[in-house]
Motif scaffolding. Structure first.
Motif, short mmCIF file in Angstrom:
data_model
loop_
_atom_site.label_atom_id
_atom_site.label_comp_id
_atom_site.label_asym_id
_atom_site.label_seq_id
_atom_site.Cartn_x
_atom_site.Cartn_y
_atom_site.Cartn_z
N ILE A 1 0.85 -1.19 0.00
CA ILE A 1 0.00 0.00 0.00
C ILE A 1 0.89 1.25 0.00
CG2 ILE A 1 -1.90 1.19 1.11
CD1 ILE A 1 -2.55 -1.71 0.34
N ASP A 2 0.84 1.99 -1.09
CA ASP A 2 1.56 3.27 -1.17
C ASP A 2 0.57 4.36 -0.79
OD1 ASP A 2 2.81 5.67 -1.87
OD2 ASP A 2 3.88 4.75 -3.54
N LEU A 3 0.67 4.85 0.43
CA LEU A 3 -0.27 5.84 0.94
C LEU A 3 -0.09 7.20 0.27
CD1 LEU A 3 0.07 4.73 4.63
CD2 LEU A 3 -2.05 4.63 3.34
N GLU B 1 -1.05 -2.70 -4.67
CA GLU B 1 -0.59 -3.81 -5.50
C GLU B 1 -0.50 -5.07 -4.65
OE1 GLU B 1 2.28 -1.86 -8.85
OE2 GLU B 1 3.17 -2.09 -6.85
N VAL B 2 -0.59 -6.22 -5.31
CA VAL B 2 -0.35 -7.50 -4.66
C VAL B 2 0.99 -8.02 -5.15
CG1 VAL B 2 -1.16 -9.85 -4.31
CG2 VAL B 2 -2.82 -7.99 -4.51
N ILE B 3 1.90 -8.31 -4.22
CA ILE B 3 3.22 -8.80 -4.57
C ILE B 3 3.47 -10.13 -3.90
CG2 ILE B 3 4.08 -6.44 -4.83
CD1 ILE B 3 5.60 -6.85 -2.17
N GLU B 4 4.46 -10.86 -4.39
CA GLU B 4 4.92 -12.09 -3.75
C GLU B 4 6.34 -11.88 -3.27
OE1 GLU B 4 4.51 -15.54 -6.17
OE2 GLU B 4 2.33 -15.38 -6.33
N GLU C 1 9.38 7.48 3.96
CA GLU C 1 10.24 6.41 3.46
C GLU C 1 10.35 5.23 4.43
OE1 GLU C 1 14.21 7.80 2.86
OE2 GLU C 1 14.34 8.73 4.84
N ALA C 2 9.97 5.45 5.68
CA ALA C 2 10.00 4.35 6.67
C ALA C 2 8.75 3.49 6.48
CB ALA C 2 10.06 4.92 8.08
N GLU C 3 8.93 2.19 6.34
CA GLU C 3 7.82 1.28 6.06
C GLU C 3 7.42 0.50 7.32
OE1 GLU C 3 8.80 0.40 1.33
OE2 GLU C 3 8.99 -1.21 2.80
N MET C 4 6.22 -0.07 7.26
CA MET C 4 5.78 -1.00 8.29
C MET C 4 5.32 -2.28 7.62
SD MET C 4 2.72 -0.87 11.16
CE MET C 4 3.59 0.05 12.41
N TYR C 5 5.59 -3.42 8.26
CA TYR C 5 5.26 -4.74 7.71
C TYR C 5 4.32 -5.44 8.69
CZ TYR C 5 9.44 -3.00 5.55
OH TYR C 5 10.34 -2.17 4.93
N ILE C 6 3.09 -5.63 8.27
CA ILE C 6 2.07 -6.29 9.08
C ILE C 6 1.92 -7.70 8.53
CG2 ILE C 6 -0.29 -6.19 9.94
CD1 ILE C 6 -0.32 -3.22 9.10
N LEU C 7 2.41 -8.68 9.28
CA LEU C 7 2.52 -10.02 8.73
C LEU C 7 1.86 -11.08 9.60
CD1 LEU C 7 6.27 -9.87 7.60
CD2 LEU C 7 4.25 -9.65 6.15
N THR C 8 1.16 -11.96 8.94
CA THR C 8 0.71 -13.19 9.58
C THR C 8 1.85 -14.21 9.49
OG1 THR C 8 -0.18 -14.12 7.53
CG2 THR C 8 -1.66 -12.71 8.84
N GLY C 9 1.57 -15.44 9.91
CA GLY C 9 2.53 -16.51 9.78
C GLY C 9 1.90 -17.71 9.11
N PRO C 10 2.67 -18.74 8.86
CA PRO C 10 2.15 -19.91 8.15
C PRO C 10 0.98 -20.59 8.84
CG PRO C 10 4.55 -19.99 8.31
CD PRO C 10 4.10 -18.87 9.18
N GLY D 1 -0.12 -10.67 4.38
CA GLY D 1 0.46 -9.51 5.05
C GLY D 1 0.22 -8.24 4.27
N ILE D 2 0.66 -7.13 4.88
CA ILE D 2 0.51 -5.80 4.30
C ILE D 2 1.82 -5.04 4.49
CG2 ILE D 2 -0.76 -3.61 4.38
CD1 ILE D 2 -3.10 -5.14 5.64
N ILE D 3 2.26 -4.38 3.44
CA ILE D 3 3.39 -3.45 3.52
C ILE D 3 2.82 -2.04 3.39
CG2 ILE D 3 5.49 -2.61 2.42
CD1 ILE D 3 6.02 -5.48 1.48
#
Length: 598
Positions: free
Chosen positions: A11-13, A19-22, A56-65, A109-111
């Motif tokens: 997500i570019d605020l 976009e969806v990325i892998e 320019e500082a990002e945050m990564y909101i991630l689930t796990g397997p 997850g979300i970036i």
């Protein structure tokens, strides 16, 4: 063997681009998800030296397997550069329902990057993802925001992460709340959202979670659920969580002489019988609540039934009440649990908030802060009315509140007059609820923890490995006492299609923890100077309780720290050795770390 890929929303605020990325398979396999994978992304994507509160500082909101797959697999980990320290990794973990809902929507997850020109919230409903105006939500509490968004979207099943006024006003220890009483609290996660103009993320999913071997997952999941159900009565910790929740720990740690009291001057609180878990169970408890799919029910909802806060729904736990209650010498149960709720609603990390309040109280007691400095607030120990007045100023950043909103390290530097010696922090992050003088293992992990003082970092190498795995699988860290790691390995084989063995458990954990340490060094941390404890811990003995007379002698602390450095493959200054980085596949960090090696 074919393996599952992760779908990440980027997500570019600034540009309103979604976009969806892998992510590279190698990264996912080596760092698993959640905390581990977030650390890898932070190293790779957030520019060295970036200000945590800039676009320019990002945050990564991630689930796990295992998020949304197993009982207790309900967590997410938010990883970012900490605005509370300015130069370390920050991460916050929260459970409840949000993580599984994101998986049901089809994302892992979300970036977040950039900065929105106006307040917005992110709405995710399966394949529909959009940024929506949040101007009408700005100024509302976390609870109000969640309810208003659900009403606006006409669907009560949306799960909402939201900041409150504290995050909007960039209080350095602002949190992100969800589902009432659950929060990603530590290190200033809510401050980062506020700096980006992001009020909330609402998600609704209606899809099954993708797995590699569904029949195998169902079988392994069933076995795990049976084990956890058995542990409700057959395991001491399991029974404690089921019966009382973790606020029962207040009493146990107080008995051991290591519970915060009066800004870490003492490790024993005489009023514990009035605010401990047993009293809460007797007077206020109403019902148990669980994270998604968990059979334990460790969240203990209650209703304040007496006093000036009667009628308020509450849900205390150890982390939200230790610093607020015993730390500030509050012996009224209704006041303590209401203050914890108030912090959640405003979007404040209750641990840091209680710490800095105790600091301000001691400054007032010692004459460092005057009545005039405090805008007329008589900030005496245990004075709930005064505490609420102070907290409102912190949220609004008014007067003394503006100074305290920067965190205890920066506040003490601004106040001066010797207050720096009363500021109980490591690397700029406030101590949680344990007194290092009464528990040296807790003190050591405060100093060496990569995100600042955290009793969830782990007291031993084995516990540290267990906890980083839990945060990367995004399962409840309490499960580590109930579940054998082999069960997780089996689940990873069926869920992700990985050929993974138990022998990789310690190797993977070491890789993730070393990378976090390398990141901090890259951003300016000097371990030998920054992996330290405040002077009080080494020189001011406790005077009450079981550990009366105790300190954590400086020479013993240094010896303990040096031993840990060696066990983790670091040199005597705390910098990872080059050959150790090579052994764990961290070659990409070597050009940076070489500058700091002896």
């Amino acid at each position: 063997m074919k393996q599952l890929s992760l779908r990440i929303l980027e997500i570019d605020l600034s540009e309103n681009i979604i976009e969806v990325i892998e992510l590279p398979h190698k990264w996912v396999r080596e760092y698993i998800g959640g905390r581990g994978l977030g650390t890898r992304l932070l190293w790779e994507r957030t520019k060295q030296g970036a200000n945590p509160l800039t676009p320019e500082a990002e945050m990564y909101i991630l689930t796990g397997p295992l998020t949304g797959v197993i009982p207790g697999g309900a967590h997410i980990c938010l990883t970012f550069k900490s605005p509370l320290t300015g130069n370390t990794i920050g991460f916050s973990v929260t459970g409840a329902q949000w993580g599984p809902e994101l998986k049901y929507a089809g994302y892992d997850g979300i970036i977040l990057k950039g900065k929105s020109p106006k307040p917005v919230y992110l709405m995710i409903k399966d394949d529909v993802v959009e940024l929506r105006d949040a101007g009408h939500l700005w100024g509302t509490t976390t609870w109000q925001t969640q309810q208003l968004i659900k009403e606006e979207l006409k669907d009560s099943q949306f799960k909402v992460l939201a900041i409150g006024p504290a995050g909007e006003n960039l209080v350095s220890f602002a949190s992100i709340g969800q589902e009432q009483f659950r929060a990603a609290a530590r290190c200033g996660s809510g401050t980062v959202w506020g700096s980006k103009g992001l009020k909330a993320v609402a998600v609704r999913g209606t899809n099954p979670v993708s797995t590699f071997d569904l029949p195998g997952v169902i079988k392994a999941r069933g076995e795990l659920e049976k084990l956890m159900l058995s542990n409700r009565t057959n395991h001491p910790r399991g029974y404690e969580l089921v019966r009382y929740g973790n606020s029962i720990s207040l009493t146990a740690h107080n008995d051991e002489g290591r519970l915060v009291n009066k800004n870490y001057r003492e490790g024993y609180f005489e009023g514990i019988s009035e605010v401990g878990g047993l009293k809460y169970d007797l007077r206020y408890f109403a019902k148990s609540r669980s994270c998604s799919g968990c059979p334990l029910g460790c969240m203990k909802l209650g209703i304040v039934r007496d006093g000036i806060f009667a009628g308020n729904v509450v849900c205390p736990d150890f982390d939200s009440t230790a610093n607020i209650g015993p730390g500030c010498n509050i012996s009224d149960l209704g006041s303590m649990v209401y203050l914890s709720r108030w912090a959640d609603e405003q979007g404040l990390d209750a641990t840091s908030l209680g710490n800095i309040t105790g600091f301000a109280m001691e400054c007032y007691e010692k004459g460092i802060l005057s009545l005039e400095d405090l805008d007329g607030i008589k900030l005496e120990w245990g004075n709930t009315t005064a505490i609420l007045e102070l907290w409102r100023k912190i949220v609004k950043r008014e007067g003394i509140g503006d100074i305290l909103a920067k965190g205890v390290k920066c506040a003490s530097q601004a106040i001066g007059k010797g207050s720096e010696k009363l500021a109980m922090h490591c690397k700029g992050v406030e101590f949680p609820g344990f007194v290092p003088q009464g528990g040296h293992k807790k003190g050591l992990q405060y100093a060496i923890s990569d995100r600042g003082p955290c009793h969830h970092y782990g007291s031993t190498i084995d516990e540290q490995n267990q906890r980083v795995w839990a945060d990367s699988l995004t399962v409840c860290s309490w499960q580590r006492r109930l579940v054998d790691p082999q069960i997780y390995m089996d689940l990873l084989q069926t869920t992700m299609g990985w050929d993974i063995e138990l022998s990789e458990w310690d190797i993977t954990a070491e890789r993730m923890l070393l990378l976090a340490r390398a990141y901090n060094i890259r951003e300016g941390i000097i371990p030998e100077k920054d992996d330290v404890l405040p002077e009080r811990v080494h020189t001011e003995p406790l005077t009450t309780g079981k550990k009366a007379g105790s300190v954590y002698p400086l020479e013993k602390f240094k010896a303990d720290r040096l031993r840990w450095y060696k066990e983790r493959g670091c040199d005597e200054t705390g910098v990872p050795k080059i050959e150790h980085l090579e052994e764990f596949g961290l070659d990409f960090t070597i050009p940076v770390i070489k500058k700091f090696t002896q």
